[in-house]
Design an enzyme around this catalytic site. Structure first.
Site, PDB file in Angstrom:
ATOM      1  N   GLU A 190      62.192  84.072  11.586  1.00 48.00           N
ATOM      2  CA  GLU A 190      63.477  83.108  12.222  1.00 48.00           C
ATOM      3  C   GLU A 190      63.416  82.313  11.299  1.00 48.00           C
ATOM      4  O   GLU A 190      64.708  81.392  10.807  1.00 48.00           O
ATOM      5  CB  GLU A 190      63.471  82.814  13.436  1.00 48.00           C
ATOM      6  CG  GLU A 190      63.374  83.567  14.804  1.00 48.00           C
ATOM      7  CD  GLU A 190      65.059  83.688  14.812  1.00 48.00           C
ATOM      8  OE1 GLU A 190      65.537  84.445  13.604  1.00 48.00           O
ATOM      9  OE2 GLU A 190      65.316  83.417  16.170  1.00 48.00           O
ATOM     10  N   THR A 237      73.445  79.239  12.087  1.00 51.19           N
ATOM     11  CA  THR A 237      71.963  78.396  12.708  1.00 51.19           C
ATOM     12  C   THR A 237      71.896  77.386  11.635  1.00 51.19           C
ATOM     13  O   THR A 237      71.966  75.946  12.106  1.00 51.19           O
ATOM     14  CB  THR A 237      71.136  79.515  12.944  1.00 51.19           C
ATOM     15  OG1 THR A 237      71.482  80.342  13.856  1.00 51.19           O
ATOM     16  CG2 THR A 237      69.887  78.495  14.010  1.00 51.19           C
TER      17      THR A 237
END
Length: 312
Positions: free
Chosen positions: A134, A187
């Site tokens: 991530e 994101t």
């Protein structure tokens, strides 16, 4: 080190909904479908090698791929320099969809590899490794997608330093409907537009909603869950990136949804419902709203997966 019993394993790694309304960066849930499929093998060549990726154009170089980075962090801690792992990935979750595409790859990789290592690592350690994926994807090692993907159900990230993951109760009759407009919201870009300071009155309201949502899950109080699905901090800013967002929220609740919000950083929007019938009525309403817009989309109706990544 003990000799590995398995030489290869196939896993299904589910999509996830993170930032569950009021739970920005701390609450997430796992879906039964869709999900990525991955195969991992023990290799005689040290290190991590990604042999194939189907369904998306993503880097094969391990250091540039979220699954590769997560596995590299895992192998470094495992401490056996001669060990190698090969992985092939079938991407069924589109990157940039807002339903945990990068998390599915990272989570599936470390859970599958852990099976090859005789479950050497704890689930919390696996979350920590997957967070490195991530970090590569978004610049921030958040856990609210990888935690439910690995642990299953609803999860709460109580703390990042030190990492402390709490698995929450999942009511049996709680369903999720997700619409994924076929546009990409990265994101990293969605984080850049967020405010860095929050008014105290908004923070207090958000804290109350988070506490009430957790209570509603444990009490299986669907009315309380519904009242708690409110985000006064992030959603007002990010919702401008999603076509017909406010219409979706209003009309889906009229169709039977308890409430919902932006899934991850968007563009997907999720709605929670009591029972499959309501969840499918919500899907029909999403169809009615999006069909005239000229935007391609996919709709998923799913139970909440209490198992997370699973061997197939």
């Amino acid at each position: 080190m003990n000799k590995q019993n398995l030489q290869s394993v196939k896993v299904f790694s589910p999509a996830t909904v993170a930032n569950v309304a009021c739970g920005f960066d701390v609450i997430g849930l796992a879906l039964d479908a869709p999900g990525d499929e991955m195969e991992l093998r023990i290799s005689h060549t040290p290190g991590v090698k990604i042999t194939a990726i189907e369904g998306a154009k993503l880097p094969l170089e391990a250091a540039q791929n979220v699954a590769g980075v997560a596995l590299m962090a895992m192998l470094q801690e495992y401490g056996q320099p001669d060990l190698g792992i090969e992985v092939s990935i079938k991407k069924n979750i589109q990157p940039g969809s807002g339903i945990g595409s990068s998390a599915a790859s990272a989570a599936g990789a470390v859970v599958g590899a852990n099976k090859l290592l005789n479950d050497h690592f704890s689930p919390e350690a696996l979350v920590r490794f997957a967070m490195e994926g991530e970090r590569l994807a978004s610049g921030t090692p958040h856990a609210d997608n990888v935690a439910p993907a690995i642990i299953g159900g609803f999860t709460l990230v109580r703390s990042y330093q030190p990492l402390d993951i709490v698995r929450l109760h999942t009511p049996d009759d709680l369903w999720v409907t997700v619409i994924h407009p076929q546009i990409e919201v990265k994101t990293s870009d969605a984080r850049e537009i967020l405010k860095q300071k929050v008014l105290l009155k908004d923070a207090i309201r958000q804290w109350g909603n988070v506490g009430a949502l957790v209570a509603g899950l444990y009490q299986e109080d669907y009315n309380l869950i519904s009242r708690s699905l409110e985000d006064v901090i992030v959603e007002p800013i990010r919702s401008i990136l999603i076509p017909a967002f406010h219409d979706l929220k209003i009309r889906c609740k009229e169709a039977g949804a308890l409430g919902g919000g932006i899934s991850g950083s968007g563009p997907s929007v999720f709605m929670l419902s009591k029972g499959e019938s309501n969840a499918r009525s919500v899907a029909d309403m999403m169809e009615k709203i999006y069909a005239p817009l000229g935007v391609d989309y996919k709709i998923y109706v799913s139970r909440i997966s209490t198992s997370g990544v699973r061997v197939i």
